[in-house]
Write an enzyme that holds these catalytic residues in place. Structure first.
Site, PDB file in Angstrom:
ATOM      1  N   ASN A 198     -36.623  37.740  39.964  1.00  0.00           N
ATOM      2  CA  ASN A 198     -35.163  38.195  39.476  1.00  0.00           C
ATOM      3  C   ASN A 198     -34.021  37.479  40.013  1.00  0.00           C
ATOM      4  O   ASN A 198     -33.018  37.991  40.568  1.00  0.00           O
ATOM      5  CB  ASN A 198     -34.897  39.788  39.817  1.00  0.00           C
ATOM      6  N   ASP A 208     -40.596  28.833  34.584  1.00  0.00           N
ATOM      7  CA  ASP A 208     -39.992  28.883  35.807  1.00  0.00           C
ATOM      8  C   ASP A 208     -39.320  27.972  36.396  1.00  0.00           C
ATOM      9  O   ASP A 208     -40.126  26.828  36.784  1.00  0.00           O
ATOM     10  CB  ASP A 208     -40.830  29.851  37.040  1.00  0.00           C
ATOM     11  N   CYS A 253     -38.496  38.714  35.124  1.00  0.00           N
ATOM     12  CA  CYS A 253     -38.980  37.462  35.388  1.00  0.00           C
ATOM     13  C   CYS A 253     -39.806  37.823  36.684  1.00  0.00           C
ATOM     14  O   CYS A 253     -39.900  39.048  37.064  1.00  0.00           O
ATOM     15  CB  CYS A 253     -38.048  36.039  35.517  1.00  0.00           C
ATOM     16  N   CYS A 304     -33.620  34.059  39.070  1.00  0.00           N
ATOM     17  CA  CYS A 304     -33.525  32.479  38.058  1.00  0.00           C
ATOM     18  C   CYS A 304     -33.370  32.968  36.746  1.00  0.00           C
ATOM     19  O   CYS A 304     -32.396  33.163  36.381  1.00  0.00           O
ATOM     20  CB  CYS A 304     -34.523  31.664  38.278  1.00  0.00           C
ATOM     21  N   ARG A 305     -34.475  33.146  36.190  1.00  0.00           N
ATOM     22  CA  ARG A 305     -34.442  33.422  34.555  1.00  0.00           C
ATOM     23  C   ARG A 305     -34.003  34.662  34.320  1.00  0.00           C
ATOM     24  O   ARG A 305     -33.059  34.638  33.254  1.00  0.00           O
ATOM     25  CB  ARG A 305     -35.952  32.979  34.128  1.00  0.00           C
ATOM     26  N   SER A 306     -34.578  35.583  34.510  1.00  0.00           N
ATOM     27  CA  SER A 306     -34.135  36.999  34.119  1.00  0.00           C
ATOM     28  C   SER A 306     -32.723  37.403  34.389  1.00  0.00           C
ATOM     29  O   SER A 306     -31.953  37.787  33.327  1.00  0.00           O
ATOM     30  CB  SER A 306     -35.047  38.088  34.686  1.00  0.00           C
TER      31      SER A 306
END
Length: 171
Positions: A15, A128, A12, A17-19
């Site tokens: 690095n 995001d 993401c 939150c999402r990933s």
């Protein structure tokens, strides 16, 4: 990383939150299918401004609420040379996908993470949640879980072939 495993890197922007959420969820989905010795999962960001920092606390809380542990995560930036180590690089959105493809050598397998969610429309992204509230992290986690299940299922089918370690499968 184990030189004999199929390697997946989820990417993401920062690095945090999402990933990292996807890394934790995908790692569990892979382990639940008995593939933890065959598949290695990690994550990174296209930007390096959060390097060394833990996962966003809202992301960690969303994970913990579903029984996952993201406490060991530390952010890092995806580097061009990692393509030699990753069999599959998964971007969380089209902006990350463009950035990763600019770095990619010919033949690199770079795709959107949600492309493995059979219920997601083509080109679906993981938005995001950083500038939102806790609810956004929960919604993102649901998207991540669906795509992780789809990917883990595909990996289980392909890697359970008679000689799964002879060559990295193309999904």
């Amino acid at each position: 990383m184990d030189a004999m495993s199929y390697r997946v890197c989820v990417v993401c922007l920062g690095n945090i939150c999402r990933s990292p959420m996807a890394e934790v969820v995908l790692r569990k989905a892979v382990a639940d299918r008995g593939l933890d010795g065959l598949v290695t999962v990690d994550s990174a960001g296209t930007g390096g401004w959060h390097q060394g920092r833990p996962m966003d606390e809202r992301a960690a809380e969303a994970l913990a609420g579903r029984g996952y542990d993201g406490s060991a995560h530390r952010a890092r930036q995806f580097l061009r040379e990692w393509y030699g180590q990753a069999d599959l690089v998964l971007a969380m959105d089209r902006e990350n996908l463009r950035a990763l493809r600019r770095l990619a050598p010919p033949g690199a397998d770079v795709r959107l993470f949600r492309s493995f969610d059979p219920a997601a429309p083509e080109g679906a992204e993981v938005p995001d949640p950083y500038y939102g509230d806790h609810e956004g992290f929960t919604e993102v986690l649901e998207m991540i879980e669906a795509a992780a299940e789809g990917l883990a299922g595909e990996l289980a089918e392909r890697l359970r072939a008679p000689h799964p370690r002879e060559s990295a499968p193309r999904l």
